[in-house]
Scaffold this motif. Structure first.
Motif, short mmCIF file in Angstrom:
data_model
loop_
_atom_site.label_atom_id
_atom_site.label_comp_id
_atom_site.label_asym_id
_atom_site.label_seq_id
_atom_site.Cartn_x
_atom_site.Cartn_y
_atom_site.Cartn_z
N SER A 12 1.96 -3.24 17.63
CA SER A 12 0.57 -2.90 17.34
C SER A 12 0.14 -1.82 18.32
O SER A 12 0.40 -1.91 19.52
CB SER A 12 -0.33 -4.13 17.50
OG SER A 12 -1.70 -3.76 17.50
N GLN A 29 -9.37 -3.66 16.62
CA GLN A 29 -8.20 -3.09 15.94
C GLN A 29 -7.01 -4.03 16.06
O GLN A 29 -6.28 -4.27 15.08
CB GLN A 29 -7.86 -1.72 16.53
CG GLN A 29 -8.89 -0.64 16.25
CD GLN A 29 -8.59 0.64 16.99
OE1 GLN A 29 -7.45 1.08 17.05
NE2 GLN A 29 -9.62 1.24 17.59
N GLU A 30 -6.81 -4.57 17.26
CA GLU A 30 -5.68 -5.47 17.48
C GLU A 30 -5.83 -6.75 16.68
O GLU A 30 -4.84 -7.27 16.12
CB GLU A 30 -5.55 -5.79 18.97
CG GLU A 30 -5.05 -4.62 19.79
CD GLU A 30 -5.05 -4.86 21.28
OE1 GLU A 30 -4.47 -4.03 22.00
OE2 GLU A 30 -5.63 -5.88 21.72
N ASN A 33 -4.96 -5.90 13.14
CA ASN A 33 -3.51 -5.71 13.03
C ASN A 33 -2.80 -7.06 12.98
O ASN A 33 -1.83 -7.24 12.24
CB ASN A 33 -2.98 -4.89 14.22
CG ASN A 33 -3.31 -3.41 14.11
OD1 ASN A 33 -3.75 -2.93 13.07
ND2 ASN A 33 -3.09 -2.68 15.19
N SER A 34 -3.28 -8.01 13.80
CA SER A 34 -2.68 -9.35 13.83
C SER A 34 -2.83 -10.06 12.49
O SER A 34 -1.89 -10.70 12.00
CB SER A 34 -3.31 -10.19 14.94
OG SER A 34 -3.06 -9.63 16.20
N TYR A 36 -3.28 -8.65 9.58
CA TYR A 36 -2.44 -7.95 8.60
C TYR A 36 -0.98 -8.40 8.73
O TYR A 36 -0.31 -8.68 7.73
CB TYR A 36 -2.55 -6.44 8.79
CG TYR A 36 -1.74 -5.63 7.80
CD1 TYR A 36 -2.31 -5.19 6.61
CD2 TYR A 36 -0.39 -5.32 8.05
CE1 TYR A 36 -1.58 -4.45 5.69
CE2 TYR A 36 0.36 -4.58 7.13
CZ TYR A 36 -0.24 -4.16 5.96
OH TYR A 36 0.49 -3.44 5.05
N ILE A 44 4.30 -9.34 15.35
CA ILE A 44 3.99 -8.34 16.38
C ILE A 44 4.62 -8.79 17.69
O ILE A 44 4.25 -9.83 18.23
CB ILE A 44 2.47 -8.15 16.54
CG1 ILE A 44 1.85 -7.63 15.24
CG2 ILE A 44 2.18 -7.18 17.69
CD1 ILE A 44 0.34 -7.49 15.28
N TYR A 47 1.87 -5.48 22.02
CA TYR A 47 0.64 -4.74 21.75
C TYR A 47 0.52 -3.58 22.75
O TYR A 47 0.73 -3.77 23.95
CB TYR A 47 -0.59 -5.64 21.88
CG TYR A 47 -0.71 -6.70 20.81
CD1 TYR A 47 -1.55 -6.51 19.72
CD2 TYR A 47 0.02 -7.88 20.89
CE1 TYR A 47 -1.66 -7.47 18.73
CE2 TYR A 47 -0.09 -8.86 19.91
CZ TYR A 47 -0.93 -8.65 18.83
OH TYR A 47 -1.04 -9.61 17.85
N LEU A 88 1.98 -0.78 13.64
CA LEU A 88 0.73 -1.00 12.91
C LEU A 88 -0.42 -0.30 13.62
O LEU A 88 -0.61 -0.46 14.83
CB LEU A 88 0.42 -2.49 12.80
CG LEU A 88 1.43 -3.37 12.06
CD1 LEU A 88 0.90 -4.80 11.97
CD2 LEU A 88 1.73 -2.83 10.67
N TRP A 90 -4.76 0.78 12.91
CA TRP A 90 -5.91 0.52 12.05
C TRP A 90 -6.09 1.64 11.04
O TRP A 90 -6.21 1.43 9.84
CB TRP A 90 -7.16 0.33 12.91
CG TRP A 90 -8.40 0.04 12.15
CD1 TRP A 90 -8.59 -1.00 11.27
CD2 TRP A 90 -9.62 0.77 12.17
NE1 TRP A 90 -9.86 -0.96 10.76
CE2 TRP A 90 -10.52 0.13 11.30
CE3 TRP A 90 -10.05 1.90 12.86
CZ2 TRP A 90 -11.81 0.58 11.09
CZ3 TRP A 90 -11.33 2.34 12.66
CH2 TRP A 90 -12.20 1.69 11.78
N SER A 118 -0.50 2.29 8.47
CA SER A 118 -1.94 2.06 8.60
C SER A 118 -2.32 0.85 7.76
O SER A 118 -1.98 0.77 6.58
CB SER A 118 -2.72 3.28 8.12
OG SER A 118 -4.09 2.95 7.94
N ILE A 119 -3.05 -0.08 8.38
CA ILE A 119 -3.41 -1.30 7.66
C ILE A 119 -4.60 -1.09 6.72
O ILE A 119 -4.87 -1.91 5.85
CB ILE A 119 -3.72 -2.47 8.63
CG1 ILE A 119 -4.97 -2.17 9.46
CG2 ILE A 119 -2.52 -2.74 9.53
CD1 ILE A 119 -5.47 -3.35 10.27
#
Length: 199
Positions: A12, A29-30, A33-34, A36, A44, A47, A88, A90, A118-119
């Motif tokens: 991430s 954002q993190e 990402n998690s 997703y 992941i 980070y 990953l 955002w 990109s998520i």
């Protein structure tokens, strides 16, 4: 008969700028990402983040280069049977807003078998998808350059009108209604400094 899905290893990366133009904090954002990764059968393993860093100044982003180094070390290690598959982000502009840097570092990662994902901007792995990704990168670069130009123009206008734009007022001035005005007491100090310099 059911089969356990293969879990992809991913990283991430989050970046939050200091220009106050970003909606999502690095933490937000993190978190996304998690979510997703969990919903797409990904794990992941690390980070990385840069806070108060510009996307156009890639060289100043320590987290970014730590991530690149980690990717190279991890995927080049023969003991790691499973390699990192994705990074990953955002949005693609979190990776870079400079289209040259974006293409350069994505190609470096591609040689390691890693793709930037990109998520919020899903791109298909097709010629059309690659074209769309290039267009997004160009639009992001244009936005960043145009924003910088707008900011410089606004700063010049405010300076011309003696408007306060942040930070500390210089010696000899004070802020009144968001404008610089002469501080009579401090002005005497400034005048004395000039007098002493001349002497």
């Amino acid at each position: 008969m059911s089969f356990k899905h293969f879990i992809e290893l991913v990283l991430s990366y989050a970046r939050f700028s200091s220009d106050n133009q970003d909606i999502k904090s690095a933490e937000d954002q993190e978190a996304e990402n998690s979510i997703y990764a969990e919903n797409h059968n990904m794990k992941i393993i690390k980070y990385f983040r840069d806070v108060a860093k510009s996307g156009t100044k890639t060289a100043s982003r320590d987290g970014f280069f730590d991530m690149l180094h980690f990717c190279e070390e991890y995927n080049s290690n023969k003991d790691n049977q499973q390699k990192i598959k994705y990074i990953l982000v955002w949005k693609f502009n979190r990776f870079a807003r400079n289209d040259f840097d974006s293409s350069f570092y994505k190609n470096k990662l591609k040689k390691l078998g890693i793709k930037v994902l990109s998520i919020t901007q899903p791109i298909s792995d097709t010629p059309e998808g690659h074209l769309l990704e290039g267009i997004i990168e160009s639009v992001d670069a244009y936005y960043s350059e145009n924003l910088a130009s707008d900011v410089r123009r606004a700063v010049r206008r405010k300076a011309k009108n003696c408007e306060f734009i942040g930070g500390f007022s210089p010696l000899g001035y004070k802020i009144v209604d968001k404008h610089f005005v002469i501080d009579e007491d401090e002005a005497k100090i400034v005048q004395e400094i000039f007098r002493l310099y001349i002497e």
